[in-house]
Scaffold this motif. Sequence first.
Motif, PDB file in Angstrom:
ATOM      1  N   UNK A  85     -10.473  41.768  19.992  1.00  0.00           N
ATOM      2  CA  UNK A  85     -11.872  41.342  20.021  1.00  0.00           C
ATOM      3  C   UNK A  85     -12.295  40.860  18.640  1.00  0.00           C
ATOM      4  N   UNK A  86     -13.354  40.067  18.638  1.00  0.00           N
ATOM      5  CA  UNK A  86     -13.967  39.591  17.400  1.00  0.00           C
ATOM      6  C   UNK A  86     -15.207  40.426  17.127  1.00  0.00           C
ATOM      7  N   UNK A  87     -15.165  41.200  16.041  1.00  0.00           N
ATOM      8  CA  UNK A  87     -16.300  42.039  15.671  1.00  0.00           C
ATOM      9  C   UNK A  87     -17.387  41.230  14.981  1.00  0.00           C
ATOM     10  N   UNK A  88     -16.985  40.417  14.025  1.00  0.00           N
ATOM     11  CA  UNK A  88     -17.976  39.643  13.263  1.00  0.00           C
ATOM     12  C   UNK A  88     -17.263  38.500  12.549  1.00  0.00           C
ATOM     13  N   UNK A  89     -17.970  37.379  12.469  1.00  0.00           N
ATOM     14  CA  UNK A  89     -17.514  36.255  11.656  1.00  0.00           C
ATOM     15  C   UNK A  89     -18.677  35.924  10.724  1.00  0.00           C
ATOM     16  N   UNK A  90     -18.592  36.444   9.507  1.00  0.00           N
ATOM     17  CA  UNK A  90     -19.682  36.332   8.534  1.00  0.00           C
ATOM     18  C   UNK A  90     -19.489  35.065   7.708  1.00  0.00           C
ATOM     19  N   UNK A  91     -20.306  34.038   8.015  1.00  0.00           N
ATOM     20  CA  UNK A  91     -20.185  32.772   7.303  1.00  0.00           C
ATOM     21  C   UNK A  91     -20.593  32.912   5.844  1.00  0.00           C
ATOM     22  N   UNK A  92     -21.619  33.689   5.580  1.00  0.00           N
ATOM     23  CA  UNK A  92     -22.144  33.806   4.224  1.00  0.00           C
ATOM     24  C   UNK A  92     -21.159  34.496   3.301  1.00  0.00           C
ATOM     25  N   UNK A  93     -20.559  35.598   3.773  1.00  0.00           N
ATOM     26  CA  UNK A  93     -19.617  36.368   2.950  1.00  0.00           C
ATOM     27  C   UNK A  93     -18.183  35.890   3.090  1.00  0.00           C
ATOM     28  N   UNK A  94     -17.918  34.936   3.994  1.00  0.00           N
ATOM     29  CA  UNK A  94     -16.570  34.413   4.203  1.00  0.00           C
ATOM     30  C   UNK A  94     -15.604  35.526   4.621  1.00  0.00           C
ATOM     31  N   UNK A  95     -16.031  36.308   5.628  1.00  0.00           N
ATOM     32  CA  UNK A  95     -15.248  37.463   6.074  1.00  0.00           C
ATOM     33  C   UNK A  95     -15.091  37.406   7.590  1.00  0.00           C
ATOM     34  N   UNK A  96     -13.886  37.700   8.063  1.00  0.00           N
ATOM     35  CA  UNK A  96     -13.586  37.797   9.492  1.00  0.00           C
ATOM     36  C   UNK A  96     -13.218  39.242   9.808  1.00  0.00           C
ATOM     37  N   UNK A  97     -13.920  39.826  10.789  1.00  0.00           N
ATOM     38  CA  UNK A  97     -13.692  41.216  11.195  1.00  0.00           C
ATOM     39  C   UNK A  97     -13.193  41.213  12.635  1.00  0.00           C
ATOM     40  N   UNK A  98     -11.941  41.616  12.839  1.00  0.00           N
ATOM     41  CA  UNK A  98     -11.345  41.599  14.171  1.00  0.00           C
ATOM     42  C   UNK A  98     -10.703  42.948  14.473  1.00  0.00           C
ATOM     43  N   UNK A  99     -10.634  43.279  15.754  1.00  0.00           N
ATOM     44  CA  UNK A  99      -9.873  44.434  16.234  1.00  0.00           C
ATOM     45  C   UNK A  99      -8.571  43.902  16.828  1.00  0.00           C
ATOM     46  N   UNK A 100      -7.460  44.485  16.422  1.00  0.00           N
ATOM     47  CA  UNK A 100      -6.163  43.940  16.837  1.00  0.00           C
ATOM     48  C   UNK A 100      -5.154  45.056  17.043  1.00  0.00           C
ATOM     49  N   UNK A 101      -4.050  44.688  17.650  1.00  0.00           N
ATOM     50  CA  UNK A 101      -2.928  45.592  17.913  1.00  0.00           C
ATOM     51  C   UNK A 101      -1.723  45.027  17.170  1.00  0.00           C
ATOM     52  N   UNK A 102      -1.255  45.778  16.165  1.00  0.00           N
ATOM     53  CA  UNK A 102      -0.130  45.334  15.337  1.00  0.00           C
ATOM     54  C   UNK A 102       1.140  46.028  15.797  1.00  0.00           C
ATOM     55  N   UNK A 103       2.157  45.239  16.047  1.00  0.00           N
ATOM     56  CA  UNK A 103       3.443  45.752  16.508  1.00  0.00           C
ATOM     57  C   UNK A 103       4.529  45.255  15.571  1.00  0.00           C
ATOM     58  N   UNK A 104       5.262  46.190  14.960  1.00  0.00           N
ATOM     59  CA  UNK A 104       6.347  45.868  14.030  1.00  0.00           C
ATOM     60  C   UNK A 104       7.656  46.343  14.647  1.00  0.00           C
ATOM     61  N   UNK A 105       8.650  45.449  14.673  1.00  0.00           N
ATOM     62  CA  UNK A 105       9.918  45.735  15.347  1.00  0.00           C
ATOM     63  C   UNK A 105      11.069  45.528  14.378  1.00  0.00           C
ATOM     64  N   UNK A 106      12.006  46.471  14.373  1.00  0.00           N
ATOM     65  CA  UNK A 106      13.228  46.353  13.578  1.00  0.00           C
ATOM     66  C   UNK A 106      14.332  47.181  14.237  1.00  0.00           C
ATOM     67  N   UNK A 107      15.516  47.089  13.713  1.00  0.00           N
ATOM     68  CA  UNK A 107      16.662  47.837  14.249  1.00  0.00           C
ATOM     69  C   UNK A 107      17.153  48.825  13.202  1.00  0.00           C
ATOM     70  N   UNK A 108      17.210  50.102  13.598  1.00  0.00           N
ATOM     71  CA  UNK A 108      17.722  51.175  12.735  1.00  0.00           C
ATOM     72  C   UNK A 108      19.083  51.597  13.284  1.00  0.00           C
TER      73      UNK A 108
END
Length: 399
Positions: free
Chosen positions: A65-88
């Motif tokens: 989702x997009x929480x806020x896109x602040x044009x004045x402060x030049x800031x993007x606030x998003x909620x996201x799901x980060x997935x990191x994959x590697x082989x051990x």
Amino acid sequence: MTALILKTVFFISTTCLVAMCRENNNTDTEFRLLDTLFTNYTRYRKPVKVFTKTVPVGVNLFILSLKDLDMKSQILHIASWLEVIWTDEHLSWNSSEFSNIQYLRLPADKVWVPAVCNLQEISGKKCLTYGSVKNTGSEVGVESSGLVTLAETIESIVSCSFNVQKFPFDTQTCKLNFFSPNSYLQDTNLLYNQSSFQSGFYLPNEEWDLVLTTVEQEENYTLEMTITFRRRPLFPTLSLLLPMIALSIMNTFCFLLPIESGEKMGMSMAIFLTFAVFGSMISDSMPKNSEHISWFSVYVTTQIILSGFSVIMETVVLHMHYKAVVSSRTEDLVDDVACQIGTLRKLFKNLEFVIKGDSQNKKQENKMSRAERFEKSLLIFSIGTNIVSFCTCAIFILS
């Protein structure tokens, strides 16, 4: 009947006993598997059996989702799901030797974790490291092949560079650059073909539409993830654009208001102050930089200048009009006093007075007609400048 009941009870008891034995066997097998994997395991060792081997790492980002896109402060606030994959390679096993166990859930602070950072992140959690997963309850999924998946829900506050030139019909793009600070020490490389930026779980926003998400491979194994939003223009059009156009038309009609009404200056000043308020509101919502100036702000500033010019010109028109009236009344008073000096003089100069009065009336009419002509010229100039300024800004905004 009794024999049938006994057979049923025996069958159920036997089934439950077999299931319990299998469960205990699987539990014992899982404990044995964990002991086998972690007997000589340390999370600080590179997850390969040959130290010179490169560790490929994939990064999948799912925007929620997009929480806020602040044009004045030049800031993007998003909620996201980060997935990191590697082989051990130290966490792989032969599933046939452990009751076909294919998957394990483990605490993230018990296994090796690659260091992955977002360069544009300005919140507290900028990097994924050993310390970031410690005592956080984060988990990893480990497959029998040694494939490890770490997934976390994060709220990112990202610094972006927004271009507001085409406000309120603008499209904004923000770039997220992911890299591994330990890539030279442990040969961990972020790979493009194992990474993605997906929007399948995105919840729509009332102000912005999600247009595009892309991933590109930069040099030094840096991933550049780009997200693009398009503004929904209905609300700013109704609340800002249309009122500004209406005020510019009203500002032009000030020159059509009769001088005798006494409301020309009041109307011009009211419109000028309204333009100033709108200009202040728009300026407060725009970023304070000179690189990308909004064409809509340029249009508003132009209208403020034209409104101020209208106030000045209305003052000149009123001055020209009332100067002619006052001058005519003064001359009439002087002539009346002169005509009362003597009857004889009045009789002889009666004809001269009439002629002089007619010439003064004509002079007054000429002065008033000159003010009216000047005002008509200002009306034409105001209409022309409004049309030119509006069309110019519209072409730049919609191009």
